[in-house]
Scaffold this active site. Sequence first.
Site, mmCIF file in Angstrom:
data_model
loop_
_atom_site.group_PDB
_atom_site.id
_atom_site.type_symbol
_atom_site.label_atom_id
_atom_site.label_comp_id
_atom_site.label_asym_id
_atom_site.label_seq_id
_atom_site.Cartn_x
_atom_site.Cartn_y
_atom_site.Cartn_z
ATOM 1 N N GLU A 38 69.220 31.737 -18.378
ATOM 2 C CA GLU A 38 69.904 32.179 -17.357
ATOM 3 C C GLU A 38 71.307 31.525 -17.335
ATOM 4 O OE1 GLU A 38 67.964 31.700 -13.599
ATOM 5 O OE2 GLU A 38 66.089 31.527 -14.959
ATOM 6 N N CYS A 82 76.377 31.821 -9.716
ATOM 7 C CA CYS A 82 76.438 32.661 -11.002
ATOM 8 C C CYS A 82 76.668 34.086 -10.558
ATOM 9 C CB CYS A 82 75.086 32.256 -11.819
ATOM 10 S SG CYS A 82 73.581 32.802 -11.023
HETATM 11 P P1 NAD Z 1 76.138 23.360 -17.936
HETATM 12 O O1 NAD Z 1 75.750 24.251 -18.990
HETATM 13 O O2 NAD Z 1 77.246 22.405 -17.822
HETATM 14 O O3 NAD Z 1 74.818 22.517 -17.713
HETATM 15 C C1 NAD Z 1 73.478 23.061 -17.470
HETATM 16 C C2 NAD Z 1 72.445 22.143 -17.880
HETATM 17 O O4 NAD Z 1 72.693 22.025 -19.598
HETATM 18 C C3 NAD Z 1 72.840 20.578 -17.468
HETATM 19 O O5 NAD Z 1 71.458 20.111 -17.208
HETATM 20 C C4 NAD Z 1 73.236 20.184 -18.888
HETATM 21 O O6 NAD Z 1 73.015 18.759 -19.093
HETATM 22 C C5 NAD Z 1 72.455 20.811 -19.945
HETATM 23 N N1 NAD Z 1 73.158 20.768 -21.192
HETATM 24 C C6 NAD Z 1 74.329 20.806 -21.553
HETATM 25 N N2 NAD Z 1 74.449 20.704 -22.802
HETATM 26 C C7 NAD Z 1 73.215 20.819 -23.444
HETATM 27 C C8 NAD Z 1 72.762 20.953 -24.720
HETATM 28 N N3 NAD Z 1 73.381 20.739 -25.720
HETATM 29 N N4 NAD Z 1 71.421 20.906 -24.964
HETATM 30 C C9 NAD Z 1 70.593 21.130 -23.868
HETATM 31 N N5 NAD Z 1 71.079 21.230 -22.602
HETATM 32 C C10 NAD Z 1 72.395 20.846 -22.383
HETATM 33 O O7 NAD Z 1 76.393 24.450 -16.607
HETATM 34 P P2 NAD Z 1 76.489 23.737 -15.097
HETATM 35 O O8 NAD Z 1 77.879 23.456 -15.105
HETATM 36 O O9 NAD Z 1 75.448 22.707 -14.638
HETATM 37 O O10 NAD Z 1 76.501 24.994 -14.163
HETATM 38 C C11 NAD Z 1 77.113 26.027 -14.065
HETATM 39 C C12 NAD Z 1 76.710 26.992 -15.061
HETATM 40 O O11 NAD Z 1 75.364 27.673 -14.866
HETATM 41 C C13 NAD Z 1 77.699 28.384 -14.617
HETATM 42 O O12 NAD Z 1 77.959 29.005 -16.014
HETATM 43 C C14 NAD Z 1 76.790 29.520 -13.886
HETATM 44 O O13 NAD Z 1 77.143 30.805 -13.953
HETATM 45 C C15 NAD Z 1 75.362 29.117 -14.759
HETATM 46 N N6 NAD Z 1 74.259 29.386 -13.611
HETATM 47 C C16 NAD Z 1 73.636 30.731 -14.121
HETATM 48 C C17 NAD Z 1 72.579 30.999 -13.316
HETATM 49 C C18 NAD Z 1 72.119 32.391 -13.658
HETATM 50 O O14 NAD Z 1 70.882 32.459 -12.801
HETATM 51 N N7 NAD Z 1 72.090 32.835 -14.625
HETATM 52 C C19 NAD Z 1 72.382 30.108 -12.012
HETATM 53 C C20 NAD Z 1 73.006 29.199 -11.740
HETATM 54 C C21 NAD Z 1 74.113 28.759 -12.826
#
Ligand code: NAD
Length: 479
Positions: A248, A282
């Site tokens: 997501e 999001c």
């Molecule tokens: P992010 O991608 O920075 O981090 C999300 C998670 O991924 C964190 O726990 C992070 O530590 C982990 N992560 C980062 N790099 C990784 C890797 N190489 N391997 C595995 N895990 C890794 O996102 P964020 O800043 O926490 O959240 C904001 C983003 O999330 C926005 O783009 C938003 O649109 C999206 N979002 C989407 C939904 C949806 O339902 N589609 C819901 C909420 C947020």
Amino acid sequence: MQQFEQYINGKFVKSTSSEVTEVLNPCTEEVLSTIPHGSVEDANNALDAAQNAHHAWKSLPAIQRANYLNKMADVIRENRIFLAKTLASEQAKVIGLAQVEIDVTADYFDYYSGFARRIEGEIIQSDRSKEHIFLHKAPIGVAVGILPWNWPFFVMARKVAASLITGNTCVIKPSCIAPNTIMEWVKMIQKIELPAGVLNIVCGSGPIVGNALSKSPTTGIISLTGSVFAGQKVMEAASANITKVSLELGGKAPAIVCADANLELAVNAIVTSRITYSGQICNCAERVYVEESIHDQFLEMVTAKMKAVTVEDAFSDNNPDMSALVSKDQLDKVSEMVEFAKKEGAEVLVGGSRSPQFNKGYFYQPTLLTNIKQDMQIMQEEVFGPVLPVMKFGTLDEAIALANDSEFGLTSSIFSENFNKVMHAAEELQYGETYINREHFEAIQGFHAGWKKSGLGGADGKHGMEEYLQTKVVYAQYR
Ligand code: NAD
């Protein structure tokens, strides 16, 4: 100040890494807690614990697994005020909205417990006589959930409830920015005596802990909610073992406003969607297309509404509309995108900079931009802040084409009183969700799934549960 530890195999344990990450209050910049900057070993220990617990857990009748989910919900409700305050303090979510997140999280566990008697297979007619073809739905094994910071508690439930009811065990990696509410709740659920290893929480960075969880052969499914970049990294890591991924990811939700729309409704829905949780949702409206004949009137109404938005500390008794952004990084990103939009020719009608009244904290003003072109960065990349760019359109098909001109495909909306127009748009918009004459917020019984780069698979409802099941066919020949 809380110093949280890893939660592995039913116990709070020290990380094998001595480094910690500080969790800040985004309104005051004070340190609220520390969490372990976990290691690959921590990740593997959590996966081993989940794998060891899996056979006994999947062998429990689903109705007994459901009882644990109901108890998880009860614990949330018993502690709703404390949990809401914890959530508000770590992510600058205004207290009323934090309360909503806590309550919906409890409802989510209860809703998913209801699937206990609804995990169903099929019996298919065979081409042979005296044979039945049984199609079974089986748990996958160990489910990994990687969380964002924007709905940290709710998204945790999305992954834990769906994993556990279907007979998977679970390893959760919270975001380092907002882990506190989850860690407090895990302490609280000790009293429900969930079998050890069924739920494990490891804190740490994405590139270390998230990557180790994603590339391990022990992991059966990885469900990540986060940015497209993190989704791509998880897919790469998962390819080592052909592990199932459910993603997501980000969005760039278009809102189309037709000349025959109920304008007051459209303005309220779009502005509310854009400023709720300071625009860090999001699926909230990220860009608006307005029919030429009502463009000026629409802008006038949105200007008034944006100017009236109240911005205060998340704990203010005044029930503000929004509070700070979650981090300095987020504040810098939003500021840079608005500055770049100005350089590209955008005109600022409201806001356009950090909120001047705060000396501390990551506050940004509600911002309205006009004189916008489709190829500007502000129309193509996710802002994730309270910034609304508005552009004109001529015909509905032109608006639909502009809306579809995006690498994202999470949510979209259309405002019109004409049934034929809204049905045409609902058919043509290349998005996993389309909202007609309302703001963007999904229901727990729906299916939240992004198209294009916004994701793969999805969450919620019956289809979200099925993500966590795999299919086995048994050919039963008898004499
Ligand atoms: P992010 O991608 O920075 O981090 C999300 C998670 O991924 C964190 O726990 C992070 O530590 C982990 N992560 C980062 N790099 C990784 C890797 N190489 N391997 C595995 N895990 C890794 O996102 P964020 O800043 O926490 O959240 C904001 C983003 O999330 C926005 O783009 C938003 O649109 C999206 N979002 C989407 C939904 C949806 O339902 N589609 C819901 C909420 C947020």
